[in-house]
Design an enzyme around this catalytic site. Structure first.
Site, PDB file in Angstrom:
ATOM      1  N   PHE A 125     -20.671   1.215  -6.038  1.00  0.00           N
ATOM      2  CA  PHE A 125     -21.998   0.983  -6.603  1.00  0.00           C
ATOM      3  C   PHE A 125     -23.040   1.860  -5.923  1.00  0.00           C
ATOM      4  O   PHE A 125     -24.097   2.130  -6.484  1.00  0.00           O
ATOM      5  CB  PHE A 125     -22.395  -0.493  -6.507  1.00  0.00           C
ATOM      6  CG  PHE A 125     -22.551  -1.007  -5.089  1.00  0.00           C
ATOM      7  CD1 PHE A 125     -23.743  -0.873  -4.401  1.00  0.00           C
ATOM      8  CD2 PHE A 125     -21.495  -1.629  -4.447  1.00  0.00           C
ATOM      9  CE1 PHE A 125     -23.898  -1.350  -3.106  1.00  0.00           C
ATOM     10  CE2 PHE A 125     -21.638  -2.117  -3.155  1.00  0.00           C
ATOM     11  CZ  PHE A 125     -22.836  -1.970  -2.478  1.00  0.00           C
ATOM     12  N   SER A 129     -13.503  -4.377  -0.154  1.00  0.00           N
ATOM     13  CA  SER A 129     -14.301  -3.668  -1.165  1.00  0.00           C
ATOM     14  C   SER A 129     -15.800  -3.842  -0.925  1.00  0.00           C
ATOM     15  O   SER A 129     -16.550  -4.207  -1.837  1.00  0.00           O
ATOM     16  CB  SER A 129     -13.937  -4.133  -2.581  1.00  0.00           C
ATOM     17  OG  SER A 129     -12.688  -3.632  -2.971  1.00  0.00           O
ATOM     18  N   PRO A 130     -16.281  -3.554   0.283  1.00  0.00           N
ATOM     19  CA  PRO A 130     -17.708  -3.752   0.574  1.00  0.00           C
ATOM     20  C   PRO A 130     -18.640  -2.768  -0.122  1.00  0.00           C
ATOM     21  O   PRO A 130     -19.857  -2.963  -0.092  1.00  0.00           O
ATOM     22  CB  PRO A 130     -17.775  -3.589   2.095  1.00  0.00           C
ATOM     23  CG  PRO A 130     -16.614  -2.713   2.430  1.00  0.00           C
ATOM     24  CD  PRO A 130     -15.533  -3.114   1.470  1.00  0.00           C
ATOM     25  N   TYR A 141       0.847  -1.193   0.000  1.00  0.00           N
ATOM     26  CA  TYR A 141       0.000   0.000   0.000  1.00  0.00           C
ATOM     27  C   TYR A 141       0.882   1.243   0.000  1.00  0.00           C
ATOM     28  O   TYR A 141       1.638   1.490   0.948  1.00  0.00           O
ATOM     29  CB  TYR A 141      -0.930   0.015   1.208  1.00  0.00           C
ATOM     30  CG  TYR A 141      -1.994  -1.061   1.196  1.00  0.00           C
ATOM     31  CD1 TYR A 141      -2.291  -1.772   0.033  1.00  0.00           C
ATOM     32  CD2 TYR A 141      -2.725  -1.366   2.337  1.00  0.00           C
ATOM     33  CE1 TYR A 141      -3.272  -2.757   0.027  1.00  0.00           C
ATOM     34  CE2 TYR A 141      -3.714  -2.344   2.334  1.00  0.00           C
ATOM     35  CZ  TYR A 141      -3.981  -3.031   1.178  1.00  0.00           C
ATOM     36  OH  TYR A 141      -4.951  -4.009   1.173  1.00  0.00           O
TER      37      TYR A 141
END
Length: 305
Positions: A226, A215-216, A52
């Protein structure tokens, strides 16, 4: 915030954790605010990886909070290794070197949970076991886990490990549910019946391995959120309906959908926005009914058999 235990360990943490991949993009003051806000909300597990920000994220994190013994004992630190430039590497040498690098950047003497990132098909489990034993006996790592692994990959590791694996990080959101879909479509001829992960959800439950959902709020892998995305009208309408009903945000509802599953799945959220994290943390106090959970699942485009 509600607490959970990671696997069979004694690590008790908030049921929502903070992924620190993007923290390297903040200045020290803003990064400190993000971390302090998380702790106030009960989000006390901070997820890192050596890749990261090419290590910068771990450095920024430690510098932002002026890492010291008093601060360290109030949080749990998790980091990962294995992804290199163009290949994966679970060699003993790389694991040991990666841990030393993370300890140095995080300014700490130990890591609470250390995960193997993406599977290395050239993995020699005996080497991994040797590295884990060295790290455990030296006190540099307390517990171990994996990320994105299927049951047989974990079984191969467990054949040689002395300690239990406590975590498996897997992608999961209301619009990304392959680990759930096949369970509805047993013995069917449709596409959702295809078992793509060797029943990893059931395996982790049977073996007391905590699934951490990465990535919820994303669709695809990391193609974007989304929530609020016009490409997902039905699920957003249902999220908004439930958010208004329960007087929270749509993001909180999307998080509560994951928390509602009886596997005690821990979402790893990557927001660097303190207010957004407050909204997400509300999910810890939301109880979706069985009917509401299924309504969201169907609104995401899934059909029940």
């Amino acid at each position: 915030m509600n607490k959970i235990k990671l696997g069979r360990s004694d690590l008790e943490v908030g049921e929502i954790s903070l992924g620190c991949m993007r923290i390297n993009g903040l200045n020290q003051k803003d990064a400190a605010h993000v971390i302090e806000n998380a702790m106030e909300l009960g989000v006390d597990l901070f997820d890192h990886a050596d890749i990261y920000g090419k290590g910068k994220s771990e450095e920024v994190f430690a510098d932002a909070i002026n890492m010291n013994d008093d601060v360290r004992e109030k949080m749990k630190l998790q980091t990962k290794c294995g992804i290199r430039d163009g290949y994966f590497d679970f060699s003993k040498e790389h694991i040991l070197e990666s841990v030393e690098g993370s300890l140095r950047r995080l300014k700490t003497d130990y890591i609470d949970s250390y995960l193997l990132h993406r599977p290395d098909v050239l993995m020699e489990p005996e080497e991994v076991a040797e590295a884990f034993t060295t790290l455990k006996e030296s006190g540099k790592v307390r517990y171990f886990g994996v990320s994105n692994q299927n049951p047989m990959q974990m079984e191969l590791l467990k054949k040689y490990l002395k300690d239990d694996l406590i975590v498996n990080q897997l992608q999961l959101s209301v619009v990304h549910t392959p680990m759930i879909d096949s369970g509805f479509n047993v013995n069917m001829m449709n596409d959702p019946a295809v078992v793509r992960d060797s029943n990893v959800l059931e395996y982790c439950r049977l073996n007391d391995i905590t699934i951490q959902a990465w990535s919820p709020f994303q669709h695809g892998m990391i193609e974007g959120p989304f929530i609020g995305n016009d490409a997902f009208p039905d699920v957003n309408a249902k999220l908004q309906e439930l958010a208004e009903k329960k007087d929270v945000t749509d993001t909180a509802i999307a998080t509560a959908w994951i928390l509602r599953h009886p596997a005690n799945i821990q979402p790893v959220v990557g927001t660097m926005n303190p207010q957004r994290l407050k909204d997400i943390a509300e999910a810890s106090h939301i109880e979706l009914t069985r009917q509401e959970w299924y309504e969201l699942y169907r609104a995401a485009g899934n059909e029940l058999p």
